[in-house]
Design a protein around this motif. Structure first.
Motif, PDB file in Angstrom:
ATOM      1  N   THR A   1       0.664  -0.998  -0.065  1.00  0.00           N
ATOM      2  CA  THR A   1      -0.075  -0.274   0.069  1.00  0.00           C
ATOM      3  C   THR A   1       0.942   1.276   0.138  1.00  0.00           C
ATOM      4  O   THR A   1       0.290   2.393  -0.229  1.00  0.00           O
TER       5      THR A   1
ATOM      6  N   ARG B   1       6.061   0.583  -3.985  1.00  0.00           N
ATOM      7  CA  ARG B   1       5.446  -0.048  -5.092  1.00  0.00           C
ATOM      8  C   ARG B   1       6.363   0.865  -6.339  1.00  0.00           C
ATOM      9  O   ARG B   1       6.633   0.156  -7.334  1.00  0.00           O
ATOM     10  N   GLU B   2       6.631   2.212  -6.176  1.00  0.00           N
ATOM     11  CA  GLU B   2       7.612   2.560  -7.091  1.00  0.00           C
ATOM     12  C   GLU B   2       9.163   1.958  -7.109  1.00  0.00           C
ATOM     13  O   GLU B   2       9.473   1.668  -8.420  1.00  0.00           O
TER      14      GLU B   2
ATOM     15  N   ASP C   1       3.492   4.003  -1.449  1.00  0.00           N
ATOM     16  CA  ASP C   1       3.667   4.372  -2.777  1.00  0.00           C
ATOM     17  C   ASP C   1       4.841   4.301  -3.244  1.00  0.00           C
ATOM     18  O   ASP C   1       5.440   3.932  -4.234  1.00  0.00           O
ATOM     19  N   TRP C   2       5.678   4.499  -2.283  1.00  0.00           N
ATOM     20  CA  TRP C   2       7.464   4.599  -2.429  1.00  0.00           C
ATOM     21  C   TRP C   2       7.753   3.121  -2.604  1.00  0.00           C
ATOM     22  O   TRP C   2       8.691   2.783  -3.535  1.00  0.00           O
TER      23      TRP C   2
END
Length: 254
Positions: free
Chosen positions: A188, A193-194, A190-191
């Motif tokens: 969950t 997933r990036e 964002d960093w």
């Protein structure tokens, strides 16, 4: 080195029956699938059978490892060995790895037979896709096998403590749930997933099957596969393997 070869021979001797039985099972289900495909004149179905047999290798390695561990649990020979824990586990992993490779080679051979039946001349052999599929299956099977090692050693390690012995299954479930929660929370972010998508490779994927009143087709599409998650899984597998080895070296009373 001689001691490790001795371990390999011992692990092979206690598991070869299951391996040959597994090969016989693969051939049996392939014959059944091909017979069904020939009867209904949909030879593409035999390809799907081969694909499913390839996927079944994901559970083959963990299951045969578990059977080998259960045998060790009954004989209790590990209590009296001078070998380190990682060698004991690596021996079993090496044997089952060789089994899985040979099983996948058999599945590949059955796939070539299915392709040959669909055409008099094989114009295209998906050897690149086959290699990628085999590597993915073997890597995943090794990952699951490391978890089998970990759960097995934790389960029997907890048996040394009378207070925790009654709650061993609950603790194993708790470990599993906590891991799933942590992994879900990480996805969950964002960093994170990036970060996992910084390095991708283009491969064929999304295997699909289309069934209609007058058609039955299979195929795949290109996808961009992230590499970093696989590296993270490899690191995690190594950590839990070493953890299982450490627990085993505490002279697990099985």
């Amino acid at each position: 080195m001689k001691a490790f070869i001795g371990l390999l021979r011992k692990d092979y001797s206690i598991s070869r029956f299951w391996f040959f039985g597994w090969l016989a099972l693969l051939i049996f289900f392939y014959i059944v699938g091909v017979s069904f495909a020939a009867y209904y004149d949909i030879m593409e179905f035999s390809i799907m059978v081969v694909f499913m047999e390839g996927l079944s290798q994901l559970i083959f390695m963990p299951l045969i490892l578990l059977s080998m561990l259960m045998i060790e649990g009954r004989t209790q020979l590990w209590l009296y060995t001078v070998q380190s824990g990682w060698k004991l586990l690596l021996s079993k992993l090496t044997v089952t790895f060789s089994y899985t490779v040979l099983s996948l080679l058999l599945v590949d051979f059955l796939g070539v037979i299915s392709l040959a039946w669909q055409s008099d001349d094989i114009l295209f052999l998906p050897w690149k896709e086959s290699i990628f599929f085999n590597v993915a299956v073997i890597s995943s099977a090794i990952y699951f096998s490391c978890w089998v090692f970990f759960y097995w050693t934790v389960y029997y390690g907890l048996g040394k403590t009378p207070l925790l012995k009654k709650f061993r299954w609950f603790i194993l479930v708790l470990i599993f749930v906590l891991y799933q929660i942590i992994a879900s929370l990480a996805l969950t972010l964002d960093w994170f997933r990036e970060f996992t998508n910084l390095w991708t490779v283009k491969v064929k994927g999304h295997f699909f099957i289309e069934v209609g009143p007058e058609n039955f087709t299979t195929g795949s599409e290109f996808i961009h596969l992230p590499v970093i998650p696989f590296l993270l899984y490899a690191i995690l597998a190594a950590v839990i393997f070493l953890a299982a080895s450490w627990i085993l070296e505490r002279k697990v009373e099985v």
